[in-house]
Design a protein around this motif. Structure first.
Motif, short mmCIF file in Angstrom:
data_model
loop_
_atom_site.label_atom_id
_atom_site.label_comp_id
_atom_site.label_asym_id
_atom_site.label_seq_id
_atom_site.Cartn_x
_atom_site.Cartn_y
_atom_site.Cartn_z
N ALA A 85 0.75 -1.26 0.05
CA ALA A 85 -0.12 0.26 -0.15
C ALA A 85 0.72 1.32 0.04
O ALA A 85 1.82 1.41 0.85
CB ALA A 85 -0.91 0.02 1.26
N THR A 86 0.67 2.22 -0.90
CA THR A 86 1.50 3.35 -1.03
C THR A 86 1.27 4.15 0.40
O THR A 86 2.25 4.67 0.81
CB THR A 86 0.94 4.23 -2.11
N GLU A 87 0.22 4.28 0.89
CA GLU A 87 0.08 4.80 2.26
C GLU A 87 0.99 4.41 3.34
O GLU A 87 1.80 5.15 3.98
CB GLU A 87 -1.34 4.63 2.97
N ASP A 88 1.55 3.03 3.56
CA ASP A 88 2.18 2.32 4.10
C ASP A 88 3.71 2.93 3.76
O ASP A 88 4.49 3.01 4.95
CB ASP A 88 1.75 0.85 4.29
N VAL A 89 3.83 2.94 2.69
CA VAL A 89 5.27 3.16 2.32
C VAL A 89 5.40 4.49 2.63
O VAL A 89 6.63 4.91 3.15
CB VAL A 89 5.42 2.82 0.68
N VAL A 90 4.70 5.76 2.37
CA VAL A 90 5.01 6.88 2.67
C VAL A 90 4.94 7.25 4.13
O VAL A 90 5.86 7.88 4.52
CB VAL A 90 3.59 7.75 2.19
N TYR A 91 4.37 6.50 4.97
CA TYR A 91 4.51 6.78 6.29
C TYR A 91 6.06 6.08 7.03
O TYR A 91 6.55 6.94 7.65
CB TYR A 91 3.26 5.81 7.18
N MET A 92 6.38 5.09 6.20
CA MET A 92 7.86 4.51 6.72
C MET A 92 8.77 5.68 6.18
O MET A 92 9.78 5.93 6.96
CB MET A 92 8.03 3.29 5.73
N LEU A 93 8.40 5.96 4.79
CA LEU A 93 9.52 7.06 4.39
C LEU A 93 9.39 8.14 5.42
O LEU A 93 10.32 8.98 5.72
CB LEU A 93 9.04 7.42 3.05
N GLU A 94 8.28 8.85 5.70
CA GLU A 94 8.31 10.16 6.54
C GLU A 94 9.17 9.79 7.79
O GLU A 94 9.56 10.54 8.39
CB GLU A 94 6.82 10.32 6.83
N GLY A 95 9.03 8.56 8.30
CA GLY A 95 9.47 8.11 9.64
C GLY A 95 11.09 8.14 9.54
O GLY A 95 11.82 8.42 10.22
N LEU A 96 11.58 7.70 8.37
CA LEU A 96 12.96 7.74 8.05
C LEU A 96 13.60 9.36 7.38
O LEU A 96 14.56 9.11 7.33
CB LEU A 96 13.25 6.66 6.91
N GLY A 97 12.64 10.23 7.47
CA GLY A 97 13.04 11.60 6.96
C GLY A 97 13.65 11.48 5.61
O GLY A 97 14.38 12.41 5.13
N ILE A 98 12.85 10.60 4.77
CA ILE A 98 13.06 10.68 3.33
C ILE A 98 11.85 11.26 2.67
O ILE A 98 10.63 10.96 2.91
CB ILE A 98 13.18 9.13 2.73
#
Length: 303
Positions: A254-267
């Motif tokens: 899911a795109t939402e899950d990927v974006v949430y992870m990226l935000e948490g990584l500062g990406i």
């Protein structure tokens, strides 16, 4: 590699309207497909795989490809791509004015035979004319390689098999190679080994990760390849698109899950997570299905 090698920005490629919807059991009305694509652009997506120019006999869900492209209000900074498995599909896509096209080959011989009725070598030979014609029309071509970490018929696939097919597509002129874990069986160590092998043939910045979540490994696998230097990720809003080879299994991450992870990584991804998540809730309701995005589910219960 340590995590300071993580990219500062990731290019997200939205697969929901094509790879997602074509693996959903019911067919969505053209107007709803168009609305989905327009909502995804509003959420910040700049790369959207909008449809597929394939035989409606094989993929009835994509029979309205030309109508979707015609009705779409295009955002100026968005690239709208279509999958074109053959010359006929390419001509349809060019007539519809798509920005970019994609072709797909498999790393597995058996999968290639069962899926497109020809060997891997024959499939690559077919694409040569498609890629040449696209280049004449000044349309870029993306290449997909499927079954990169496992095949439903052959089981294990070696990284070298994937590297060879990726290399062939890249040499033919595909500007980007997307590596698809079609049945979602890969794990992080395997994902790293895959990228190590393929990046010897195709430059790292040209590689995309297209990982399915059938076994719940997609985010872990994506993190593993981000550490290796991959900075392009394919994902599907609300996790649309089950896995066609595993009944009832989830498919695209899911795109939402990927974006949430990226935000948490500062990406950076350039996406607006609340707008994206509400799009996921909306499209799941249209299809009468459960939203496969964990983040989407969590955000919707907080409202």
């Amino acid at each position: 590699m340590s995590s300071n090698h993580l990219p500062s920005r990731v290019k997200l490629v939205e697969m929901g309207p094509r790879d997602g919807l074509q693996n959903e059991p019911q067919t969505l009305a053209t107007g709803l497909k168009v609305a989905l694509i327009e909502r995804l652009a509003k959420a910040g997506h700049q790369h959207i795989e909008a449809t597929s120019f394939v035989s409606p006999r094989w993929v009835p869900q994509m029979a309205d490809a030309a109508a979707v492209m015609a009705q779409l209000k295009r955002a100026p900074d968005v690239t709208y791509r279509a999958l074109t498995p053959n010359l006929k599909g390419l001509e349809g896509a060019l007539a519809a004015g798509v920005d970019e096209v994609a072709v797909f080959a498999a790393a597995s011989e058996t999968f290639s035979q069962r899926n497109i009725n020809c060997s891997v070598h024959q499939s690559l030979a077919r694409f040569e004319t498609v890629i040449e014609r696209a280049q004449q029309a000044n349309v870029r071509v993306r290449g997909y390689v499927s079954t990169v970490m496992g095949c439903p018929y052959e089981g294990h696939i070696t990284p070298q098999q994937v590297a060879d097919v990726s290399d062939a597509l890249y040499r033919m002129g595909c500007y980007e190679i997307s590596l698809g874990d079609t049945i979602g069986t890969g794990t992080p160590r395997q994902a790293k080994k895959l990228i190590e092998a393929v990046s010897q043939k195709v430059p790292m910045e040209k590689l995309a990760a297209h990982f399915h979540d059938t076994y719940g490994q997609a985010l872990a696998n994506l993190y593993a390849v981000l550490e290796e230097g991959v900075a392009i990720i394919d994902a599907s809003v609300a996790g649309l698109g089950g896995c066609p080879y595993a009944k009832g299994a989830s498919g695209n991450v899911a795109t939402e899950d990927v974006v949430y992870m990226l935000e948490g990584l500062g990406i950076e991804s350039g996406l607006n997570l609340p707008v994206l998540a509400s799009t996921g809730v909306w499209i799941s309701a249209q299809l009468g299905r459960v939203n496969q995005s964990k983040v989407g589910q969590a955000l919707s219960t907080q409202k």
